[in-house]
Design a protein around this motif. Structure first.
Motif: not given
Length: 266
Positions: A30-51
């Motif tokens: 029903k809802s998701s978050e932007s990868v750009s707003r998660n510091s942990f994921l920003q350090n890992f992910i290069s291709a995805e936008n949502y989580y």
């Protein structure tokens, strides 16, 4: 509980996707978050936008097995069963034993010792299948990689898992229907490794540094587990597929309660 301290640790699973797949995942979540707003994921992910972030438990099977051995009044016998009779005599390589009740908790091969005693179970197994799955594992003590927490990143449909207590990274996995071969599919694993590597910013060792492992899961009819009585003094727990660490406990509890109620009545 004491058991949870021994065999499992909490962490998170991050289901991720890019903009092209947004409508597909919005139907599931029903809802998701932007990868750009998660510091942990920003350090890992290069291709995805949502989580979507879900709490997960990272179970160490060997520690779980040891806990059961130390905290239950069960006699463990390492043996091979050859046949089980109607009156519950178990014939094995080490001899024979008679039991009041038998619960067969085996996979696709163990079904054969119950074959022919229950039509529903026979039908279930005739419409079930073994599924071979291979994955990669890297022991982190051989690298400079260090992570603080347990996590599972789902990247492009594949898993990048860190198990802190075991100090390993895992990448996978393959899935081959109607296969019971334990030889890992290195060709498929190389493809998964390359896709995962393309989805993350992190520098990880080359494919050859990983070990490959294979397990056989039992995919039940319509993906449903079979956990019930098959004769007056026999039960079966099988076809758990990907839910062995959840359904197994429910099946054991339900069957144990059923046997206990019968003993009280008698």
């Amino acid at each position: 509980s004491a058991a949870s301290d021994v065999y499992k640790r909490q962490g998170y699973e991050y289901q991720t996707w890019n903009t092209d797949d947004k409508s597909k995942w919005e139907r599931r979540y029903k809802s998701s978050e932007s990868v750009s707003r998660n510091s942990f994921l920003q350090n890992f992910i290069s291709a995805e936008n949502y989580y979507v972030k879900n709490q997960a438990y990272f179970i160490d099977p060997q520690k779980l097995q040891s806990w059961f051995a130390e905290n239950s009044q069960v006699e463990y016998i390492n043996d091979t069963v050859i046949n089980v009779t109607k009156d519950n005599i178990v014939y094995s390589l080490k001899g024979e034993r008679k039991f009041d009740y038998i619960i067969n908790c085996g996979g696709h091969k163990a079904y054969k010792i119950f074959k022919g005693i229950n039509k529903e179970l026979d039908y279930y197994h005739e419409h079930s299948k073994p599924v071979a799955g291979s994955y990669l594992e890297l022991k982190l003590n051989k690298t400079k990689l260090q992570f603080e927490n347990n996590f599972n990143l789902v990247l492009g449909g594949h898993h990048f898992i860190h198990r802190k207590d075991q100090a390993v990274l895992q990448i996978g996995s393959t899935s081959e229907n109607n296969s019971a071969l334990y030889l890992p599919r290195l060709d498929l694993l190389k493809g998964i490794y390359s896709q995962v590597k393309n989805h993350i910013k992190l520098e990880i060792p080359e494919f050859e540094a990983f070990s490959a492992y294979t397990g056989i899961r039992h995919k039940g009819h319509k993906r449903m587990p079979f956990m019930r009585r098959v004769s007056s003094n026999k039960w079966a727990i099988t076809g758990l597929y990907k839910n062995g660490f959840s359904f197994a406990f429910k099946g054991a509890k339900d069957i144990a309660l059923e046997i206990k109620q019968e003993l009280v009545k008698s």
